[in-house]
Design a protein around this motif. Structure first.
Motif, PDB file in Angstrom:
ATOM      1  N   GLY A   1     -79.180  13.417  22.765  1.00  0.00           N
ATOM      2  CA  GLY A   1     -79.675  12.215  23.406  1.00  0.00           C
ATOM      3  C   GLY A   1     -81.075  11.832  22.958  1.00  0.00           C
ATOM      4  O   GLY A   1     -81.805  12.657  22.397  1.00  0.00           O
ATOM      5  N   LYS A   2     -81.458  10.592  23.228  1.00  0.00           N
ATOM      6  CA  LYS A   2     -82.784  10.086  22.832  1.00  0.00           C
ATOM      7  C   LYS A   2     -83.536   9.605  24.073  1.00  0.00           C
ATOM      8  O   LYS A   2     -82.938   9.091  25.015  1.00  0.00           O
ATOM      9  CB  LYS A   2     -82.644   8.939  21.823  1.00  0.00           C
ATOM     10  CG  LYS A   2     -81.933   9.317  20.525  1.00  0.00           C
ATOM     11  CD  LYS A   2     -81.826   8.111  19.603  1.00  0.00           C
ATOM     12  CE  LYS A   2     -81.091   8.469  18.306  1.00  0.00           C
ATOM     13  NZ  LYS A   2     -79.685   8.853  18.562  1.00  0.00           N
ATOM     14  N   ILE A   3     -84.852   9.768  24.041  1.00  0.00           N
ATOM     15  CA  ILE A   3     -85.716   9.307  25.125  1.00  0.00           C
ATOM     16  C   ILE A   3     -86.528   8.114  24.648  1.00  0.00           C
ATOM     17  O   ILE A   3     -87.192   8.177  23.606  1.00  0.00           O
ATOM     18  CB  ILE A   3     -86.672  10.431  25.601  1.00  0.00           C
ATOM     19  CG1 ILE A   3     -85.871  11.629  26.109  1.00  0.00           C
ATOM     20  CG2 ILE A   3     -87.621   9.906  26.678  1.00  0.00           C
ATOM     21  CD1 ILE A   3     -85.014  11.363  27.320  1.00  0.00           C
ATOM     22  N   GLY A   4     -86.437   7.004  25.399  1.00  0.00           N
ATOM     23  CA  GLY A   4     -87.240   5.833  25.078  1.00  0.00           C
ATOM     24  C   GLY A   4     -88.587   5.941  25.758  1.00  0.00           C
ATOM     25  O   GLY A   4     -89.513   6.571  25.269  1.00  0.00           O
ATOM     26  N   VAL A   5     -88.715   5.384  26.960  1.00  0.00           N
ATOM     27  CA  VAL A   5     -89.951   5.437  27.737  1.00  0.00           C
ATOM     28  C   VAL A   5     -89.999   6.741  28.538  1.00  0.00           C
ATOM     29  O   VAL A   5     -88.999   7.169  29.110  1.00  0.00           O
ATOM     30  CB  VAL A   5     -90.036   4.237  28.695  1.00  0.00           C
ATOM     31  CG1 VAL A   5     -91.225   4.371  29.644  1.00  0.00           C
ATOM     32  CG2 VAL A   5     -90.123   2.937  27.907  1.00  0.00           C
ATOM     33  N   ASP A   6     -91.186   7.356  28.542  1.00  0.00           N
ATOM     34  CA  ASP A   6     -91.428   8.568  29.336  1.00  0.00           C
ATOM     35  C   ASP A   6     -92.638   8.281  30.217  1.00  0.00           C
ATOM     36  O   ASP A   6     -93.774   8.242  29.749  1.00  0.00           O
ATOM     37  CB  ASP A   6     -91.692   9.753  28.410  1.00  0.00           C
ATOM     38  CG  ASP A   6     -91.865  11.069  29.167  1.00  0.00           C
ATOM     39  OD1 ASP A   6     -92.202  11.030  30.363  1.00  0.00           O
ATOM     40  OD2 ASP A   6     -91.682  12.135  28.546  1.00  0.00           O
ATOM     41  N   GLU A   7     -92.399   8.039  31.524  1.00  0.00           N
ATOM     42  CA  GLU A   7     -93.453   7.557  32.425  1.00  0.00           C
ATOM     43  C   GLU A   7     -93.632   8.499  33.619  1.00  0.00           C
ATOM     44  O   GLU A   7     -92.671   9.123  34.096  1.00  0.00           O
ATOM     45  CB  GLU A   7     -93.088   6.157  32.921  1.00  0.00           C
ATOM     46  CG  GLU A   7     -94.091   5.498  33.830  1.00  0.00           C
ATOM     47  CD  GLU A   7     -95.406   5.173  33.127  1.00  0.00           C
ATOM     48  OE1 GLU A   7     -96.385   4.909  33.840  1.00  0.00           O
ATOM     49  OE2 GLU A   7     -95.442   5.173  31.879  1.00  0.00           O
ATOM     50  N   SER A   8     -94.880   8.620  34.089  1.00  0.00           N
ATOM     51  CA  SER A   8     -95.175   9.400  35.301  1.00  0.00           C
ATOM     52  C   SER A   8     -96.048   8.576  36.233  1.00  0.00           C
ATOM     53  O   SER A   8     -96.728   7.636  35.793  1.00  0.00           O
ATOM     54  CB  SER A   8     -95.900  10.701  34.928  1.00  0.00           C
ATOM     55  OG  SER A   8     -95.083  11.544  34.153  1.00  0.00           O
ATOM     56  N   TRP A   9     -96.037   8.939  37.535  1.00  0.00           N
ATOM     57  CA  TRP A   9     -96.880   8.209  38.487  1.00  0.00           C
ATOM     58  C   TRP A   9     -97.423   9.140  39.563  1.00  0.00           C
ATOM     59  O   TRP A   9     -96.836  10.180  39.869  1.00  0.00           O
ATOM     60  CB  TRP A   9     -96.108   7.056  39.139  1.00  0.00           C
ATOM     61  CG  TRP A   9     -94.754   7.441  39.663  1.00  0.00           C
ATOM     62  CD1 TRP A   9     -94.453   8.016  40.862  1.00  0.00           C
ATOM     63  CD2 TRP A   9     -93.507   7.262  38.983  1.00  0.00           C
ATOM     64  NE1 TRP A   9     -93.111   8.211  40.986  1.00  0.00           N
ATOM     65  CE2 TRP A   9     -92.497   7.759  39.845  1.00  0.00           C
ATOM     66  CE3 TRP A   9     -93.146   6.726  37.744  1.00  0.00           C
ATOM     67  CZ2 TRP A   9     -91.140   7.742  39.491  1.00  0.00           C
ATOM     68  CZ3 TRP A   9     -91.809   6.720  37.406  1.00  0.00           C
ATOM     69  CH2 TRP A   9     -90.833   7.206  38.274  1.00  0.00           C
ATOM     70  N   ASN A  10     -98.535   8.726  40.123  1.00  0.00           N
ATOM     71  CA  ASN A  10     -99.138   9.433  41.244  1.00  0.00           C
ATOM     72  C   ASN A  10     -98.397   9.033  42.516  1.00  0.00           C
ATOM     73  O   ASN A  10     -98.373   7.859  42.868  1.00  0.00           O
ATOM     74  CB  ASN A  10    -100.627   9.062  41.339  1.00  0.00           C
ATOM     75  CG  ASN A  10    -101.300   9.674  42.550  1.00  0.00           C
ATOM     76  OD1 ASN A  10    -100.682  10.409  43.321  1.00  0.00           O
ATOM     77  ND2 ASN A  10    -102.576   9.376  42.724  1.00  0.00           N
ATOM     78  N   PRO A  11     -97.793   9.986  43.217  1.00  0.00           N
ATOM     79  CA  PRO A  11     -97.011   9.629  44.411  1.00  0.00           C
ATOM     80  C   PRO A  11     -97.811   8.918  45.501  1.00  0.00           C
ATOM     81  O   PRO A  11     -97.235   8.210  46.328  1.00  0.00           O
ATOM     82  CB  PRO A  11     -96.519  10.992  44.919  1.00  0.00           C
ATOM     83  CG  PRO A  11     -96.605  11.902  43.753  1.00  0.00           C
ATOM     84  CD  PRO A  11     -97.756  11.426  42.936  1.00  0.00           C
ATOM     85  N   ASP A  12     -99.127   9.077  45.482  1.00  0.00           N
ATOM     86  CA  ASP A  12     -99.955   8.516  46.552  1.00  0.00           C
ATOM     87  C   ASP A  12    -100.513   7.123  46.248  1.00  0.00           C
ATOM     88  O   ASP A  12    -101.215   6.543  47.074  1.00  0.00           O
ATOM     89  CB  ASP A  12    -101.132   9.464  46.859  1.00  0.00           C
ATOM     90  CG  ASP A  12    -100.658  10.810  47.367  1.00  0.00           C
ATOM     91  OD1 ASP A  12     -99.660  10.835  48.113  1.00  0.00           O
ATOM     92  OD2 ASP A  12    -101.270  11.830  47.010  1.00  0.00           O
ATOM     93  N   GLN A  13    -100.220   6.590  45.074  1.00  0.00           N
ATOM     94  CA  GLN A  13    -100.793   5.287  44.753  1.00  0.00           C
ATOM     95  C   GLN A  13    -100.147   4.188  45.604  1.00  0.00           C
ATOM     96  O   GLN A  13     -98.988   4.312  46.032  1.00  0.00           O
ATOM     97  CB  GLN A  13    -100.649   4.989  43.264  1.00  0.00           C
ATOM     98  CG  GLN A  13     -99.226   4.878  42.759  1.00  0.00           C
ATOM     99  CD  GLN A  13     -99.159   4.890  41.237  1.00  0.00           C
ATOM    100  OE1 GLN A  13     -99.567   5.838  40.577  1.00  0.00           O
ATOM    101  NE2 GLN A  13     -98.642   3.789  40.671  1.00  0.00           N
TER     102      GLN A  13
END
Length: 431
Positions: free
Chosen positions: A217-229
């Motif tokens: 498989g291939k990964i396009g976008v790899d994003e993370s976020w702060n749960p508290d924002q």
């Protein structure tokens, strides 16, 4: 030659006499362990740190109720066997870990220092369980059993045997999620992935990416976020960039309730092309978000793996009143408090050091299999010096030396309609 034969005959006679003497004592005197068990007298003090608020608040209250159910069944078994005056189990406190590190550490400290807990059940989130262990349980030499923490880091923490969990590591879930994605989207498909930036989200995201790429498989976008924002529009816009075949999102209910509307506002996101994980396998949570998430799929360790899973679901719905809707994860907390009790009984002590030394013994073979409804039977067996093998309501348990469970069943689930989650398939891992 004659002297040799005479010596040999004498040796055989001595052995035979010893065997007769030994045989004559069978039933006359119980084993040392059985005598010790019969003379047991202790109080096991249990405290739980669970998320009554925060990201996993949808589950915390029910898991607390499950701990109380377990303790009630244990004390009932002791009473039935005439031991209530010598051995008892007390819940010395139920504290809100808030799905956060600082709150969990503070709560655990209170339970250990003020309430004198021997065993801690909690937390649910790995990002709270790990600091709770490192700051409180390990340095104070208290047994800690998390009902649902799945981050692989728990396996390798230098815990001196005090940290355990009754839920499988995400090392397994990463494989299941990758296999499910290939089956759903085809070989070589490009997926966009997003995850909360904490111990759970970061680890599982990396495990998925590694396994998915191994499968082509291939990964396009790899994003993370702060749960508290406060808002997630920027992250949502990034996650839908390009033309992916589908999405993998790793989050908790409280955050996803805010993230999902941001995804809808992009005009590009499709729930039916999205896989999530166990934290969102909850009709109450998904019903509140509404129609935009119908069709959502995901993976989750399942109580279908528990030999008593169906039985406990029925027992809960019949006997536990005033609780939130049954989620299927309640058995993890029940199993945690039950194995702690059986280990204490096996040790004939509420000493955490002795409890931890017996958790493997009571949770797996060899031994007579017992379930949550057979506490009186388990007590009698242990007091007679016999081995027991606790068969959990969520999983067979079968602890290994690192404090992980040895067997697990995962399901692929789908939110089909309001109030309805279907199991599409299951995957079993054996220890």
């Amino acid at each position: 030659m004659r002297r040799r034969n005479t010596a040999a005959t004498l040796a055989i006679a001595v052995v035979a006499l010893a065997a007769v003497a030994s045989a004559s004592q069978v039933g006359a005197a119980p084993s040392t362990s059985a005598v010790a068990a019969k003379n047991c007298s202790f109080t096991l003090r249990v405290g739980d740190v669970l998320p009554f608020t925060g990201g996993l608040a949808a589950y915390g209250a029910n898991l607390d109720r499950a701990v109380k159910v377990g303790i009630a069944l244990q004390n009932a078994g002791l009473k039935k066997d005439g031991l209530a005056g010598k051995i008892q189990v007390k819940l010395v406190g139920s504290e809100d870990g808030q799905t956060q590190a600082a709150a969990s550490v503070e709560a655990a400290t209170k339970l250990v220092k003020s309430n004198k807990a021997n065993v801690l059940i909690g937390e649910m989130a790995s990002s709270a369980t790990i600091p709770m262990a490192q700051s409180v349980s390990i340095p104070n030499k208290i047994v800690q059993i998390s009902p649902t923490s799945s981050a692989p880091q728990l396996t390798t923490i230098a815990d001196n045997g005090y940290l355990w969990r009754t839920y499988p590591s995400d090392t397994l879930q990463g494989k299941v999620l990758a296999q499910a994605a290939v089956k759903a989207f085809g070989n070589g498909a490009t997926l966009n992935i997003g995850a909360r930036n904490d111990a759970f989200g970061t680890a599982l995201k990396q495990l998925f990416v590694t396994e998915y790429q191994k499968l082509g498989g291939k990964i396009g976008v790899d994003e993370s976020w702060n749960p508290d924002q406060p808002t997630f529009d920027t992250e949502a816009q990034k996650l839908v960039t390009g033309n992916p075949a589908g999405y993998i999102i790793i989050d908790f209910p409280e955050t996803f309730a805010k993230f999902a509307p941001a995804l809808v506002r992009t005009g590009k996101w499709d729930a039916s092309k999205t896989f999530m994980t166990e934290a969102l396998r909850n009709t109450d949570v998904l019903d509140k978000i509404g129609s935009p998430v119908v069709g959502l799929r995901g993976t989750a360790a399942s109580a279908a793996g528990g030999p008593a899973g169906a039985s406990f679901a029925s027992y809960w719905k019949k006997n536990v009143k005033g609780a939130k809707p049954y989620t299927g994860f309640e058995g993890t907390a029940l199993d945690a408090v039950n194995v702690a009790f059986l280990a204490a009984l096996q040790a004939c002590s509420s000493s955490p050091a002795k409890i931890k030394a017996n958790l493997v013994k009571v949770s797996g073979p060899p031994g007579t299999k017992v379930t949550y409804l057979q506490m009186a039977k388990a007590i009698k067996l242990i007091r007679a010096g016999k081995d027991v093998d606790y068969e959990g309501a969520f999983s067979p348990v079968d602890f290994d030396a690192a404090g992980d469970i040895g067997s697990a069943v995962f399901e692929i689930w789908k939110y089909s309609a309001a109030g309805k989650i279907d199991t599409l398939s299951t995957v079993t891992f054996r220890g």
